[in-house]
Design a protein around this motif. Structure first.
Motif, PDB file in Angstrom:
ATOM      1  N   CYS A  57       0.671  -1.364   0.026  1.00 35.88           N
ATOM      2  CA  CYS A  57      -0.487   0.244  -0.051  1.00 35.88           C
ATOM      3  C   CYS A  57       0.557   2.082  -0.384  1.00 35.88           C
ATOM      4  CB  CYS A  57      -0.391   0.366   1.641  1.00 35.88           C
ATOM      5  SG  CYS A  57      -2.165  -1.175   1.063  1.00 35.88           S
ATOM      6  N   ARG A  84      -5.241   1.272  -7.364  1.00 33.45           N
ATOM      7  CA  ARG A  84      -4.126   1.254  -6.254  1.00 33.45           C
ATOM      8  C   ARG A  84      -3.994   2.227  -5.627  1.00 33.45           C
ATOM      9  NH1 ARG A  84       0.188  -3.392  -7.063  1.00 33.45           N
ATOM     10  NH2 ARG A  84      -0.139  -3.286  -4.357  1.00 33.45           N
ATOM     11  N   GLU A  87      -7.440   3.925  -3.904  1.00 31.64           N
ATOM     12  CA  GLU A  87      -8.035   2.675  -3.581  1.00 31.64           C
ATOM     13  C   GLU A  87      -7.144   2.825  -1.173  1.00 31.64           C
ATOM     14  OE1 GLU A  87      -7.984  -1.031  -4.530  1.00 31.64           O
ATOM     15  OE2 GLU A  87      -9.072  -0.712  -5.822  1.00 31.64           O
ATOM     16  N   VAL A  88      -6.095   3.440  -1.371  1.00 37.41           N
ATOM     17  CA  VAL A  88      -5.151   3.613  -0.161  1.00 37.41           C
ATOM     18  C   VAL A  88      -5.588   4.633   0.530  1.00 37.41           C
ATOM     19  CG1 VAL A  88      -2.860   3.886   0.773  1.00 37.41           C
ATOM     20  CG2 VAL A  88      -3.794   2.284  -0.854  1.00 37.41           C
TER      21      VAL A  88
END
Length: 143
Positions: A57, A84, A87-88
């Motif tokens: 992450c 991604r 999303e973090v």
């Protein structure tokens, strides 16, 4: 004498730092970015992957790796990494802007508009977001 990049970093210094901290995702990301700037994309990719193994992450790695992939024509992979990263941390303006831009280039205009609008709620004055969203409206939507 060691080769230096335009920021004054040198390869020997980066290698020494990574040897001292071989599982530090920030260190690995920094070295990977140094390598990518120097055109050593294969070596950079190995370092980015090592950084993500240490911390899947790590937003800096996700974004910088995506930029390298995008520049290398690997846009689908870059989109995945930008996604991604968001999303973090949904507030990463560079990821928002670059992700939206790539979505536009792949004809995913509704998704791109959603990304830009969400980004502008968080960063209403960001010039790059405004520019990219304006391009979507002008070129993609004909508005």
């Amino acid at each position: 004498m060691a080769a230096e990049d335009e920021d004054g970093g040198d390869a020997e210094g980066w290698r020494a730092a990574v040897e001292l901290h071989p599982t530090d995702p920030s260190m690995l990301c920094g070295y990977a970015t140094f390598l990518a700037k120097g055109g050593e994309t294969d070596r950079a990719e190995r370092q980015y992957k090592a950084s993500l193994e240490a911390d899947a992450c790590h937003v800096g790695t996700l974004c910088n790796y995506a930029v390298m992939l995008e520049r290398g024509g690997r846009e689908v992979e870059a989109c995945v990494l930008y996604g991604r990263a968001l999303e973090v941390d949904g507030g990463q303006v560079i990821a928002i802007s670059n992700y939206g831009h790539l979505l536009c280039r792949h004809g995913q205009l509704d998704k791109a508009e959603e990304v830009f609008q969400q980004g502008l709620k968080l960063h209403p004055g960001d010039v790059m977001l405004l520019h990219n969203y304006g391009c979507l409206l002008w070129e993609g939507r004909g508005e």
